[in-house]
Motif scaffolding. Structure first.
Motif, mmCIF file in Angstrom:
data_model
loop_
_atom_site.group_PDB
_atom_site.id
_atom_site.type_symbol
_atom_site.label_atom_id
_atom_site.label_comp_id
_atom_site.label_asym_id
_atom_site.label_seq_id
_atom_site.Cartn_x
_atom_site.Cartn_y
_atom_site.Cartn_z
ATOM 1 N N ASP A 150 0.952 -1.161 -0.060
ATOM 2 C CA ASP A 150 -0.094 -0.128 -0.019
ATOM 3 C C ASP A 150 0.747 1.222 0.083
ATOM 4 O O ASP A 150 1.806 1.491 0.996
ATOM 5 C CB ASP A 150 -1.019 0.001 1.050
ATOM 6 C CG ASP A 150 -2.039 1.130 1.076
ATOM 7 O OD1 ASP A 150 -2.148 1.666 0.308
ATOM 8 O OD2 ASP A 150 -2.353 1.472 2.289
ATOM 9 N N TYR A 151 0.651 1.993 -0.870
ATOM 10 C CA TYR A 151 1.387 3.454 -0.980
ATOM 11 C C TYR A 151 0.386 4.823 -0.576
ATOM 12 O O TYR A 151 0.790 5.382 0.252
ATOM 13 C CB TYR A 151 1.929 3.679 -2.531
ATOM 14 C CG TYR A 151 2.596 4.929 -2.802
ATOM 15 C CD1 TYR A 151 3.838 5.178 -2.090
ATOM 16 C CD2 TYR A 151 2.019 6.041 -3.213
ATOM 17 C CE1 TYR A 151 4.550 6.413 -2.470
ATOM 18 C CE2 TYR A 151 2.496 7.342 -3.444
ATOM 19 C CZ TYR A 151 3.963 7.242 -2.962
ATOM 20 O OH TYR A 151 4.481 8.638 -3.158
ATOM 21 N N MET A 152 -0.847 4.604 -1.424
ATOM 22 C CA MET A 152 -1.568 5.919 -0.920
ATOM 23 C C MET A 152 -2.016 5.851 0.407
ATOM 24 O O MET A 152 -2.235 7.046 0.939
ATOM 25 C CB MET A 152 -2.979 5.562 -2.092
ATOM 26 C CG MET A 152 -2.687 6.144 -3.448
ATOM 27 S SD MET A 152 -1.743 7.400 -3.642
ATOM 28 C CE MET A 152 -2.967 8.810 -3.421
ATOM 29 N N GLY A 153 -2.416 4.808 1.209
ATOM 30 C CA GLY A 153 -2.624 5.192 2.737
ATOM 31 C C GLY A 153 -1.705 5.908 3.634
ATOM 32 O O GLY A 153 -1.931 6.881 4.016
ATOM 33 N N PRO A 154 -0.363 5.038 3.441
ATOM 34 C CA PRO A 154 0.688 5.817 4.401
ATOM 35 C C PRO A 154 0.897 7.265 3.709
ATOM 36 O O PRO A 154 1.315 8.082 4.421
ATOM 37 C CB PRO A 154 1.648 4.956 4.205
ATOM 38 C CG PRO A 154 1.255 3.567 3.824
ATOM 39 C CD PRO A 154 -0.079 3.893 3.084
ATOM 40 N N PHE A 155 0.780 7.384 2.337
ATOM 41 C CA PHE A 155 1.045 8.750 1.976
ATOM 42 C C PHE A 155 0.132 9.815 2.309
ATOM 43 O O PHE A 155 0.644 10.991 2.386
ATOM 44 C CB PHE A 155 1.241 8.567 0.447
ATOM 45 C CG PHE A 155 1.331 9.864 -0.419
ATOM 46 C CD1 PHE A 155 2.647 10.381 -0.435
ATOM 47 C CD2 PHE A 155 0.324 10.697 -0.934
ATOM 48 C CE1 PHE A 155 2.870 11.737 -1.077
ATOM 49 C CE2 PHE A 155 0.451 11.879 -1.730
ATOM 50 C CZ PHE A 155 1.892 12.259 -1.788
ATOM 51 N N ILE A 156 -0.952 9.486 2.430
ATOM 52 C CA ILE A 156 -2.011 10.513 2.988
ATOM 53 C C ILE A 156 -1.911 10.939 4.582
ATOM 54 O O ILE A 156 -2.143 11.874 5.031
ATOM 55 C CB ILE A 156 -3.460 10.094 2.431
ATOM 56 C CG1 ILE A 156 -3.718 9.973 1.112
ATOM 57 C CG2 ILE A 156 -4.549 10.866 3.118
ATOM 58 C CD1 ILE A 156 -5.003 9.539 0.607
ATOM 59 N N TYR A 157 -1.790 9.651 5.309
ATOM 60 C CA TYR A 157 -1.867 9.773 6.594
ATOM 61 C C TYR A 157 -0.519 10.086 7.533
ATOM 62 O O TYR A 157 -0.586 10.522 8.550
ATOM 63 C CB TYR A 157 -2.680 8.460 7.201
ATOM 64 C CG TYR A 157 -4.309 8.521 6.863
ATOM 65 C CD1 TYR A 157 -5.032 9.193 7.556
ATOM 66 C CD2 TYR A 157 -4.499 7.722 5.905
ATOM 67 C CE1 TYR A 157 -6.440 9.232 7.188
ATOM 68 C CE2 TYR A 157 -5.670 7.686 5.603
ATOM 69 C CZ TYR A 157 -7.005 8.594 6.194
ATOM 70 O OH TYR A 157 -8.070 8.511 5.701
ATOM 71 N N PHE A 158 0.570 9.648 6.981
ATOM 72 C CA PHE A 158 1.904 9.797 7.455
ATOM 73 C C PHE A 158 2.840 10.941 7.000
ATOM 74 O O PHE A 158 2.863 11.043 5.824
ATOM 75 C CB PHE A 158 2.834 8.616 7.466
ATOM 76 C CG PHE A 158 2.037 7.282 7.883
ATOM 77 C CD1 PHE A 158 1.208 7.427 8.883
ATOM 78 C CD2 PHE A 158 2.414 6.021 7.563
ATOM 79 C CE1 PHE A 158 0.453 6.118 9.495
ATOM 80 C CE2 PHE A 158 1.821 4.913 7.890
ATOM 81 C CZ PHE A 158 0.736 4.999 8.866
ATOM 82 N N THR A 159 3.022 11.864 7.790
ATOM 83 C CA THR A 159 3.832 12.854 7.611
ATOM 84 C C THR A 159 5.218 12.668 8.341
ATOM 85 O O THR A 159 6.260 13.231 7.622
ATOM 86 C CB THR A 159 3.319 14.414 7.912
ATOM 87 O OG1 THR A 159 2.951 14.153 9.272
ATOM 88 C CG2 THR A 159 1.902 14.591 7.202
ATOM 89 N N SER A 160 5.312 12.078 9.416
ATOM 90 C CA SER A 160 6.584 11.966 9.995
ATOM 91 C C SER A 160 7.373 10.857 9.484
ATOM 92 O O SER A 160 7.124 9.626 9.041
ATOM 93 C CB SER A 160 6.408 11.594 11.635
ATOM 94 O OG SER A 160 5.699 12.594 12.130
ATOM 95 N N ASN A 161 8.808 11.132 9.111
ATOM 96 C CA ASN A 161 9.464 9.977 8.586
ATOM 97 C C ASN A 161 9.735 8.960 9.281
ATOM 98 O O ASN A 161 9.848 7.896 8.520
ATOM 99 C CB ASN A 161 10.940 10.848 8.200
ATOM 100 C CG ASN A 161 11.840 9.762 7.669
ATOM 101 O OD1 ASN A 161 12.510 9.083 7.917
ATOM 102 N ND2 ASN A 161 11.805 10.008 6.209
ATOM 103 N N GLU A 162 9.656 9.007 10.517
ATOM 104 C CA GLU A 162 9.821 7.687 11.403
ATOM 105 C C GLU A 162 8.657 6.915 11.258
ATOM 106 O O GLU A 162 8.501 5.696 11.753
ATOM 107 C CB GLU A 162 10.077 8.123 12.914
ATOM 108 C CG GLU A 162 8.792 8.886 13.440
ATOM 109 C CD GLU A 162 9.182 10.212 13.341
ATOM 110 O OE1 GLU A 162 8.405 11.045 14.227
ATOM 111 O OE2 GLU A 162 10.009 10.861 12.661
#
Length: 301
Positions: A234-246
């Protein structure tokens, strides 16, 4: 008076060759032209499917300026093995793999639990509107994710769950496909077994836990593997909800090699090879149960 000698019957050549202890011979399946053509066709399709993976592995052992050379160099002139050592220092690859594995394992476990439990209600319990409710729930598969992507994000933002792993876990812990897959398998389990358990005094929860789950291991393996692969890629889900690099997953981490004017294509291919290895390992470990679960869920019910 001389006794007539006993004349023994002459055995048939085929019988004599087979011997007294051998049974009837099995007829060999004739190798027809059609079967040969099917084998050649399937072999060609398998090789065609493997071409992108071979190119990915080959590109991961090249320099950046050699990845898109024309004609394509399937065997690198110089094997750059250092790519597989440098990627761990250029980006926090280990942290990205840990985040992807954490989300994939947790979401797969939750989908198996929620999907199997809901499927038991739709398959073995009788209540008014059961079939219509199942069809309505199953129809949500046809709704594209882009149609409710923004409302989901607004809900997560109001709950303060944006930029947390919990947002992805809550959104993907339930799935209509998992319920459908498990229900199809549950319908192949005899109802008499459930009725006998109820007569013995087991509650519906204990029937689901002690009888249905142990009998549905192939379907559980299929659902778990499909969910694991889907969450891992999955790419779009983490791309939308995660902003912190960790919090980034592997798919987001590979984006680090894409700059404004150029991209480290060799490193992207190296990271892609590393990210594919866990999925291949999981499939190899559960392929037998996976194939059995898919076949049984599709043929019975």
């Amino acid at each position: 008076m001389t006794a007539n000698p006993t004349v023994e019957p002459i055995p048939h050549p085929a019988t004599a060759e087979a011997g007294p202890e051998r049974g009837p011979r099995r007829r060999a399946t004739p190798l027809t032209l059609r079967s040969v053509a099917y084998s050649v066709l399937l072999t060609g399709l398998c090789l065609l499917i493997l071409v992108p993976f071979v190119w990915m592995i080959s590109s991961s052992l090249k320099h950046d300026n050699q990845v898109f050379t024309v004609p394509t160099q399937w065997i690198p002139r110089e094997f750059v093995w250092s790519n597989y050592a440098d990627i761990w220092t250029q980006i926090p690859m280990l942290a990205y793999l840990h985040n992807s594995a954490f989300l994939a394992v947790v979401i797969s476990f939750l989908q198996v639990i929620t999907g199997s439990f809901a499927a038991y209600g739709f398959a073995k319990l009788r209540f008014p509107g059961r079939d219509w409710l199942f069809l309505a729930y199953l129809a949500t598969i046809a709704v594209p994710w882009q149609a409710y992507m923004i409302p989901q994000y607004l809900i997560m933002e109001q709950l303060g769950l944006v930029d947390t792993h919990l947002s992805i876990i809550l959104l993907q812990a339930f799935g209509a496909f998992g319920v459908f897959l498990m229900r199809q398998y549950y319908q192949s389990i005899p109802d008499e077994l459930i009725e006998a358990a109820r007569i013995d005094g087991l509650s519906e929860y204990r029937i689901w836990w002690r009888i249905m789950l142990p009998l549905s291991r192939p379907a559980i393996a299929s659902l778990g593997l499909l969910t694991f692969v889907s969450t891992w890629n999955d790419y779009m889900g983490p791309f939308i909800y995660f902003t912190s690099n960790e919090l980034w997953t592997v798919q987001l981490g590979l984006r680090s090699f894409v700059g404004q004017y150029d991209a480290a294509y060799a490193m992207i291919m190296t990271g892609s090879v590393i990210s594919v290895l866990p999925v291949v390992l999981v499939f190899l470990l559960g392929q037998r149960q996976f194939i059995q679960g898919i076949a049984t869920s599709g043929l019975k019910g």
